[in-house]
Design a protein around this motif. Structure first.
Motif, mmCIF file in Angstrom:
data_model
loop_
_atom_site.group_PDB
_atom_site.id
_atom_site.type_symbol
_atom_site.label_atom_id
_atom_site.label_comp_id
_atom_site.label_asym_id
_atom_site.label_seq_id
_atom_site.Cartn_x
_atom_site.Cartn_y
_atom_site.Cartn_z
ATOM 1 N N UNK A 174 59.647 19.910 -1.240
ATOM 2 C CA UNK A 174 59.776 18.742 -0.365
ATOM 3 C C UNK A 174 59.532 19.111 1.089
ATOM 4 N N UNK A 175 59.967 20.310 1.476
ATOM 5 C CA UNK A 175 59.768 20.748 2.862
ATOM 6 C C UNK A 175 58.304 21.056 3.144
ATOM 7 N N UNK A 176 57.524 21.416 2.119
ATOM 8 C CA UNK A 176 56.133 21.817 2.327
ATOM 9 C C UNK A 176 55.143 20.678 2.132
ATOM 10 N N UNK A 177 55.535 19.623 1.441
ATOM 11 C CA UNK A 177 54.558 18.639 0.994
ATOM 12 C C UNK A 177 53.800 17.975 2.145
ATOM 13 N N UNK A 178 54.419 17.784 3.309
ATOM 14 C CA UNK A 178 53.738 17.148 4.437
ATOM 15 C C UNK A 178 53.061 18.168 5.345
ATOM 16 N N UNK A 179 53.713 19.307 5.572
ATOM 17 C CA UNK A 179 53.172 20.283 6.515
ATOM 18 C C UNK A 179 52.105 21.174 5.881
ATOM 19 N N UNK A 180 52.330 21.591 4.643
ATOM 20 C CA UNK A 180 51.387 22.495 3.977
ATOM 21 C C UNK A 180 51.165 22.014 2.543
ATOM 22 N N UNK A 181 50.406 20.958 2.342
ATOM 23 C CA UNK A 181 50.245 20.368 1.003
ATOM 24 C C UNK A 181 49.604 21.318 -0.013
ATOM 25 N N UNK A 182 48.667 22.190 0.450
ATOM 26 C CA UNK A 182 48.041 23.128 -0.507
ATOM 27 C C UNK A 182 49.072 24.082 -1.089
#
Length: 339
Positions: A174-182
């Motif tokens: 959840x923490x990565x999905x917007x900032x680092x989607x890959x």
């Protein structure tokens, strides 16, 4: 992927306790025969001769079963029992025949008396063998029930571990999905592989496959901790061809991160080492201890208990999982005997 190795009733025969009890039972039978009311002469001599003959019969039967263990190991327990009974009778005939031949001068017998003794000994062997097989059948059933109970407990332990791991990973995603989607996509793929192994239930996989799952787990945690997590691998060029319980090394690595890396602001080091020596494969997972001691949580104990119980169940008590804290470093050592 390696299949689980089937267990056989013959496996129990090679345990030291079983062999000792068989020999003691033989001594008890010799004592009963020596004290029988129909016996005449010196009863100590009767006991000594009977003990010698019975022990030779029992050891010959056990030795024959050991020689035949490979071809009959896949047979049904009932068929193995009949083979054991037949071998007991054949061993009785063999020992009796050798005794009458070697002691012909001290124990003269005509043909009729020899046949009478052979009939008595055969009936005695069948009676004792039937009683022994009944006792062994009860022992085997009790052992199977104990294995099933242990398996149920292991499944319950695994069920308690999975939610914690899932929640941590989903929070990271959840923490990565917007900032680092890959990277979030890669995390979900790694999570899929890990849970495919976890939801398959208790089984055995190759050490190479288990370490591949560990790498996926470390990739997930690497996305979470970044430079705070420093991993060192020490593996031989060719990994030992040995089976391990699925997700047995991964919980040890999870504990190392949870109690050695997560509490420290600067992170910590985690090492994974595999060594093979003297017929034993040793898998060591270590981590640096944080400057401020952290009290172990229940999750730590559940994961370690699950790994230890599954290793002991798979290796029938020959494997082990040990932990120690020394010189600012915590290590978990998993030992497995080579097949």
């Amino acid at each position: 992927m390696l299949a689980a190795r089937p267990s056989s009733p013959l496996d129990a025969l090679w345990q030291t306790s079983v062999v000792v009890w068989v020999l003691l039972a033989g001594e008890g039978l010799a004592a009963i025969l020596a004290l029988a009311p129909s016996g005449d002469g010196n009863r100590w001599i009767h006991f000594g001769v009977g003990s010698l003959a019975i022990q030779w019969i029992l050891l010959t039967t056990l030795g024959s079963l050991y020689v035949l263990r490979r071809p009959i190991s896949a047979w049904r327990p009932a068929s193995v029992a009949y083979v054991a009974l037949i071998l007991l009778v054949l061993s009785t005939w063999l020992v009796f025949g050798l005794s009458t031949w070697l002691l012909a001068d001290l124990w003269p017998m005509d043909r009729v008396e020899r046949l009478r003794w052979l009939g008595r000994l055969t009936a005695l062997a069948l009676t004792v063998g039937a009683l022994g097989l009944a006792a062994f059948q009860n022992h085997w059933r009790t052992r199977q029930l104990a294995v099933r109970v242990a398996q149920s407990e292991l499944e319950a332990l695994q069920a308690r571990i999975r939610p914690h791991f899932l929640f941590n990973t989903l929070n990271t995603g959840a923490a990565l999905v917007h900032q680092r989607p890959e990277e979030a996509e890669r995390l979900l793929l790694d999570l899929s592989d890990l849970f495919r192994a976890a939801l398959a239930g208790p089984r055995e996989i190759s050490l190479a496959d288990e370490l591949s799952l560990v790498r996926r787990y470390l990739e997930i945690e690497g996305l979470r901790f970044g430079d705070r997590l420093r991993v060192t691998w020490s593996l031989p060029e060719a990994l030992p061809a040995i089976a391990v319980p699925a997700l047995s090394v991964q919980p040890l690595v999870e504990n190392a991160i949870r109690h050695g890396v997560e509490p420290a602001a600067s992170g910590g080091d985690v090492s994974v080492e595999v060594v093979e020596a003297d017929g034993v494969v040793q898998i060591t997972v270590g981590n640096t201890l944080p400057a401020t001691p952290v009290r172990p949580t229940a999750g730590h104990q559940v994961g370690l208990s699950s790994v230890r119980a599954r290793v002991q169940a798979m290796t029938q008590g020959r494997g082990s999982v040990e932990t120690q804290a020394k010189d600012g470093r915590y290590t978990a050592i998993l030992r497995l005997p080579m097949p």
